[in-house]
Write an enzyme that holds these catalytic residues in place. Structure first.
Site, PDB file in Angstrom:
ATOM      1  CB  CYS B  85       0.983 -34.216 -20.060  1.00 51.04           C
ATOM      2  SG  CYS B  85       1.622 -35.365 -21.285  1.00 51.04           S
ATOM      3  CG  HIS B 194       3.842 -35.133 -16.324  1.00 50.26           C
ATOM      4  ND1 HIS B 194       2.550 -35.569 -16.131  1.00 50.26           N
ATOM      5  CD2 HIS B 194       4.128 -35.383 -17.615  1.00 50.26           C
ATOM      6  CE1 HIS B 194       2.072 -36.072 -17.270  1.00 50.26           C
ATOM      7  NE2 HIS B 194       3.008 -35.970 -18.188  1.00 50.26           N
ATOM      8  CD  GLU B 196       1.732 -34.607 -12.784  1.00 52.30           C
ATOM      9  OE1 GLU B 196       2.273 -33.527 -13.111  1.00 52.30           O
ATOM     10  OE2 GLU B 196       1.337 -35.439 -13.620  1.00 52.30           O
TER      11      GLU B 196
END
Lengths: 81, 232
Positions: B85, B194, B196
């Site tokens: 991002c 994302h 994560e």
């Protein structure tokens, strides 16, 4: 103190969603004379004095950091009146 | 394996990225934007967030920070770097990846579980996927519209540098539905979604099996561990 003004605009062929949002707001106000809005940036660089070298450095800065050539164009680098 | 996660002023997901590294079996190492020191790490994650409040352009000020001098030279020497991002925006502003990222074409911030296709499974960060595999990980951004000139776009497509593509819907107007890129060498990868945030059951995207059970993001981090083992 003298000021060098750098103006940067999103590239003409790219969609400018922020400008488009303002244009839509104008439409809602019933303002029919303004068919489009594009939003750019104006940088005011304060300098001790304006020399050819300082202006050249400002132009370099305009291309390197103040704008991203992939998405924007530097439209002017000039000394403020 | 020590994997560095850089914190910039305004980083938001640095702790989540550290946690993802840990869950994958690596050792996360917090790195600071103001340092010229990579602390001996073997790979680097540039996390999501709003570094410097997105002033000037997203990622532009962070790209000028002291640690990025080190990140750029390490990346050019082959060190794996993942930009998520805002991290992707920083990679683009650092010229480690081509093109640019502009405001979403519809003007709104978007936050959704995003379906993606893995287009390149030969990079340091995607080798645990198979090419063509479909995955779901969260996406949340206001300025995720990928653009590049026609020539660059053609090169990215023909040389396999499109790493991920949006499926079902294009959430931000990205050209060719591009969600993420890799450099030619395959050590630098950047993407808007994302990974994560999809590393532990109970906290990821919904799947057909169960709510919030999606862990497709974990393989980004197991890929890098595998890559380093293979090189050892």
């Amino acid at each position: 103190m003298p000021t060098i003004v750098v103006e940067v605009m999103p590239k003409a062929e790219l969609l400018d969603p922020a400008g488009k949002a303002v244009a839509t707001a104008l439409g809602k106000q019933g303002r029919s004379h303004f068919s489009g809005v594009r939003i750019g940036k104006r940088f005011e660089l304060t300098v001790d004095e304006v020399t050819d070298a300082v202006l050249a450095e400002a132009r370099e800065l305009a291309d390197d950091l103040l704008s991203n050539g992939v998405i924007e164009d530097v439209v002017s680098v000039r000394v403020a009146e | 394996m020590r994997i560095g996660v850089v914190t910039f002023p305004g980083s938001l997901d640095d702790r989540d990225a550290q946690r993802a590294v840990r869950l994958a079996g690596g050792e996360p190492v917090a790195l600071w934007h103001g340092a010229h020191d990579l602390d001996g790490v073997e790979a680097i994650v540039l996390p999501g967030g709003f570094s410097y409040g997105d002033y000037l352009r997203c990622g532009a000020i962070a790209a000028q920070s002291p640690i990025m001098t080190e990140v750029v030279s390490a990346a050019n020497a082959g060190m794996p770097v993942l930009g998520i991002c805002n991290g992707f925006q920083i990679l683009v502003e650092s010229h480690l990846l081509p093109g640019g990222l502009i405001r979403n074409d519809h003007g709104d911030f978007v936050c959704r579980d995003q379906r993606l296709r893995v287009e390149n499974a030969d990079t340091a960060w995607t080798n645990q996927f198979t090419a063509g595999e479909e995955i779901t990980i969260p996406l949340k951004n206001g300025e995720g519209g990928f653009i590049a000139d026609a020539e660059t776009l053609k090169r990215l497509e023909s040389e396999g540098q499109v790493a991920f593509r949006y499926l079902q819907t294009n959430p931000n107007g990205s050209l060719n539905d591009i969600a993420g890129l890799t450099n030619a060498r395959g050590n630098v990868v950047g993407l808007m979604p994302h990974p994560e945030h999809a590393v532990e059951a109970g906290f990821g995207p919904d799947t057909d099996a169960a709510m919030r059970s999606g862990v497709d993001g974990l393989r980004f981090f197991t890929s890098i561990l595998q890559q380093t083992l293979a090189n050892a």
